[in-house]
Every structure is written in C-alpha cells, then in structure tokens.
Design a protein around this motif. Structure first.
Motif, PDB file in Angstrom:
ATOM      1  N   GLY A  10       0.847  -1.186   0.000  1.00  0.00           N
ATOM      2  CA  GLY A  10       0.000   0.000   0.000  1.00  0.00           C
ATOM      3  C   GLY A  10       0.889   1.245   0.000  1.00  0.00           C
ATOM      4  N   LYS A  11       0.266   2.408   0.071  1.00  0.00           N
ATOM      5  CA  LYS A  11       1.053   3.656   0.023  1.00  0.00           C
ATOM      6  C   LYS A  11       0.500   4.700   0.981  1.00  0.00           C
ATOM      7  CE  LYS A  11      -2.542   5.606  -1.986  1.00  0.00           C
ATOM      8  NZ  LYS A  11      -3.470   6.455  -1.274  1.00  0.00           N
TER       9      LYS A  11
ATOM     10  N   MET B 297       0.677   8.995   1.034  1.00  0.00           N
ATOM     11  CA  MET B 297       1.174  10.257   0.491  1.00  0.00           C
ATOM     12  C   MET B 297       1.817  11.039   1.634  1.00  0.00           C
ATOM     13  SD  MET B 297       1.276  12.197  -2.184  1.00  0.00           S
ATOM     14  CE  MET B 297      -0.053  12.308  -3.368  1.00  0.00           C
TER      15      MET B 297
ATOM     16  N   GLU C 298      -0.247  16.043  -2.213  1.00  0.00           N
ATOM     17  CA  GLU C 298      -1.531  15.593  -2.751  1.00  0.00           C
ATOM     18  C   GLU C 298      -2.294  16.742  -3.419  1.00  0.00           C
ATOM     19  OE1 GLU C 298      -0.423  15.874   0.593  1.00  0.00           O
ATOM     20  OE2 GLU C 298      -1.562  14.137   1.280  1.00  0.00           O
TER      21      GLU C 298
ATOM     22  N   VAL D 211       5.877  10.141  -1.866  1.00  0.00           N
ATOM     23  CA  VAL D 211       5.031   9.038  -1.401  1.00  0.00           C
ATOM     24  C   VAL D 211       5.922   7.938  -0.835  1.00  0.00           C
ATOM     25  CG1 VAL D 211       4.983   8.073  -3.767  1.00  0.00           C
ATOM     26  CG2 VAL D 211       3.269   7.344  -2.129  1.00  0.00           C
TER      27      VAL D 211
ATOM     28  N   GLY E 268      -4.595   2.452  -0.817  1.00  0.00           N
ATOM     29  CA  GLY E 268      -4.422   2.211  -2.253  1.00  0.00           C
ATOM     30  C   GLY E 268      -4.590   0.760  -2.650  1.00  0.00           C
TER      31      GLY E 268
ATOM     32  N   SER F 138      -4.951   0.271  -6.600  1.00  0.00           N
ATOM     33  CA  SER F 138      -3.735   0.322  -7.425  1.00  0.00           C
ATOM     34  C   SER F 138      -2.831  -0.862  -7.115  1.00  0.00           C
ATOM     35  CB  SER F 138      -2.993   1.645  -7.243  1.00  0.00           C
ATOM     36  OG  SER F 138      -2.976   2.017  -5.907  1.00  0.00           O
TER      37      SER F 138
ATOM     38  N   ASP G 296       0.135   6.314  -6.598  1.00  0.00           N
ATOM     39  CA  ASP G 296      -0.132   5.074  -5.863  1.00  0.00           C
ATOM     40  C   ASP G 296       0.345   3.852  -6.654  1.00  0.00           C
ATOM     41  OD1 ASP G 296      -2.052   5.760  -7.743  1.00  0.00           O
ATOM     42  OD2 ASP G 296      -3.773   5.422  -6.456  1.00  0.00           O
TER      43      ASP G 296
ATOM     44  N   THR H 178     -11.841   9.640  -2.971  1.00  0.00           N
ATOM     45  CA  THR H 178     -10.808  10.366  -3.718  1.00  0.00           C
ATOM     46  C   THR H 178     -11.367  11.059  -4.950  1.00  0.00           C
ATOM     47  OG1 THR H 178      -9.169   8.802  -2.946  1.00  0.00           O
ATOM     48  CG2 THR H 178      -8.553  10.097  -4.866  1.00  0.00           C
TER      49      THR H 178
ATOM     50  N   GLY I  20      -3.311  12.029   1.580  1.00  0.00           N
ATOM     51  CA  GLY I  20      -4.244  11.522   0.563  1.00  0.00           C
ATOM     52  C   GLY I  20      -5.250  12.579   0.154  1.00  0.00           C
TER      53      GLY I  20
END
Ligand code: MEV
Length: 325
Positions: free
Chosen positions: A10-11, A13, A17, A28, A110, A113, A155, A195, A279
């Motif tokens: 996962g990620k 930010m 953003e 990130v 995320g 992604s 992401d 988002t 995010g």
C-alpha cells in the motif's frame, strides 16, 4: 497448471496531494501492508475471481467478454487490468484470481492500485511476457484511469517501485529517495475518503478561482521540492515544518475536516515535528513526523483525540513474486 502469487504494498502520500494531479511533484512512501494476488491457469476460457475482502465471491465471466457489461464494484480494477493485459499481450486459456489484503480498503492505502499492479505483474509472469517496470507502470496507470477517470498515478508507482519516491504526475519523473527509515506516525480518522469526488470538488474550485488555485498548486510543488532536499539529508525537523505548511494550503483547497484537524493538532501539541492529512483529505489518515522521544506521546495524543494509530512500516519493497508453482 501453473499458479503464481504476487504481492504489492500500500502507500501513504507524504507531501503534494492534489497538486500532483496537475503536473506538480509529490513524495510518497510504500507501506508494509500488502495486497496478495494468486493467479492460476484454468483449462476453460473464463476469468474467475474470489475477492472476499471486497465482497466478490464466485464471480465468473468468459474471457472474451472481459471488460464489458456489468462489473461488480469490487471487481472493477482486477477485471480492467485483465482486459488491458489481454488487449496488449493476449491470454491463452482461462485464469482464476484470488485476492487477499493485509489492510482494510477503508484506510486509503491504495488497495485498487496495488491489486491492479499485482494482476498485471502476475499475468506477465504466468504468460512469460517480458514487461519492464516502466511498461508495467503505463498499463497499470491506464487501468486506474480507465476505471476512475482521474488520478496522478503516484499510488501505482509506490506499488511497483516501493521505497520512498519523488513522483511527478503520470510518472514523468519517478525517483527513489534513499532513506533508511521514516519517523512516521499514522492516525486513522475512522472516516472513508472518496478520492474521485474530492479531486472533483477541488477542480470545481479551480474553475471558480483558476489563478488562486493554480498558485496553491505551485506553492505545494515548491514545498515538495524543498522537502525533497531535506529528505535526502534526513533533516526531519525541516520536513516537519513543510508538512505543516502543506496542511495550511490543503485547508485552503477545502479538503481539511474537523476530524483530521483534531488528530493533527493533537499530534502537534504533543510535540510532533509536523503533521498533516495524507491523501485526498476529509477522512482516511493523517500523518505526523516525530522524534523517537516524542513518538509515544504523539501516539497517545492521537488516540485520545479519537484516532486509531496504525502500526505500519514505511519505505518497504515494491511488487514482488511470492510463489510460483
Ligand atoms: C489521493 O490519495 C491523492 C490525490 O492527489 C489524487 C492522486 O494523486 O491521484 C488527491
């Protein structure tokens, strides 16, 4: 019949953003909660999908119809990834895909992604298709845009490359930032952020105040560049100050919330070097950079303010093959 298991992180930010959707940079980090996807060959020309975490059970479609007709919400990214891979490289026979996530899709880490990247990497390995990370990025980014219409691709880059990255919109620059460990604390607000609708709400503001909002994006871009230099020498105090500045501009863009502010101020008051949302805003997570002496106090302050401290590693490795049989 061959079978392959791929994982991707996962990620979170760290800075940049919203501005990163409009040709500015961001920073990130990949987080140590991973998505796992197993793809096995099938003799029939079908795609079967089990994604229990997102309520997709027993989903089955002929491969010739992939990417067409009704697709359940939880299957959208996986199905579009398969459709895009099939269109570019072809798939012989059928496939069965099973997904398993270490993290809740609620956190904003995320999962879409990460699963897109896992599916494409898995299909490339299964079909022995050579695909560079750059090619993987393009196809995964295209898939994300096909499904959700907007997004910078940061992401996708985190899921592929891992570590901590300096990233510019659409992957025009993807540069690893070599750090050993980030002094990061993560607090979850308990609120899910949408988002796509938040990108839309900022874009609507930009229609009404084009010059003002563009100036904000430029300022955020400059903050990211300044922080980038500070990251390289691990000057966390400086990065913390920039995080606070960035939060101010994000508030101006209208993506702050009472809930985020409560956790952010609690962290700052308890001695964090800096704190901001991470995010799209409104919900999901806030982050703080902290010295080791203040870590416990900041975590307690976030909890007391009603947040949930998430114990996640950062700066972890990108997409990888876990098992191949
Ligand atoms: C969302 O996590 C971050 C945004 O900048 C969108 C994006 O970069 O794709 C708002």
């Amino acid at each position: 019949m061959k079978s392959i298991t791929i994982s991707a992180p996962g990620k979170l930010m760290l800075l940049g953003e919203h501005a990163v959707v409009y040709n500015r940079p961001c920073i990130v980090t990949a987080v140590g909660q991973r998505m796992y996807i197993t793809i096995s060959e099938l003799s029939e020309d079908f795609m079967e999908l089990e994604a229990v975490d997102v309520n997709v059970v027993g989903y089955k479609k002929p491969l010739k119809d992939i990417g067409m007709g009704e697709v359940p919400k939880g299957a959208k990214f996986v199905e579009m990834a398969v459709a895009n891979f099939k269109a570019k490289y072809g798939i012989q026979g059928g496939i069965r895909i099973t997904t398993k996530s270490e993290f809740s899709s609620l956190f904003g880490f995320g999962s879409s992604s990460a699963s897109t990247v896992c599916v494409l990497k898995g299909l490339a390995s299964l079909t022995e298709t050579k695909m560079s990370n750059k090619e993987l990025f393009s196809l995964a980014y295209k898939t994300v845009l096909d499904v959700q219409g907007k997004g910078s691709g940061f992401d996708v880059a985190a899921a592929i490359y891992g570590g901590t990255l300096y990233f510019v919109t659409g992957g025009t620059t993807i540069e690893p930032i070599l750090v050993e460990k980030l002094p990061l604390v993560v607090g979850y607000t308990g609120v899910k952020a949408d988002t796509v609708s938040l990108i839309k709400s900022v874009a609507e503001k930009a229609v009404r105040y084009p010059e003002l909002i563009d100036t904000f994006y430029t300022q955020i871009g400059k903050m990211v560049d300044t922080a980038h230099t500070a990251f390289k020498i691990q000057d966390w105090k400086h990065v913390g100050e920039i995080m606070n500045l960035d939060q101010g501009v994000l508030e101006a863009l209208g993506v702050g919330s009472t809930r985020l502010a409560a956790l952010i101020y609690a962290a700052r008051d308890a001695g964090a070097l800096g704190a901001k949302l991470s995010g799209a805003g409104i919900g999901d997570c806030m982050i703080a950079f902290v010295s080791s002496e203040k870590k416990k106090a900041v975590e307690e302050a976030i909890t007391n303010a009603g947040g949930q401290v998430l114990d996640v590693a950062s700066n972890v490795s990108g997409v990888q093959v876990e098992k191949s049989i």
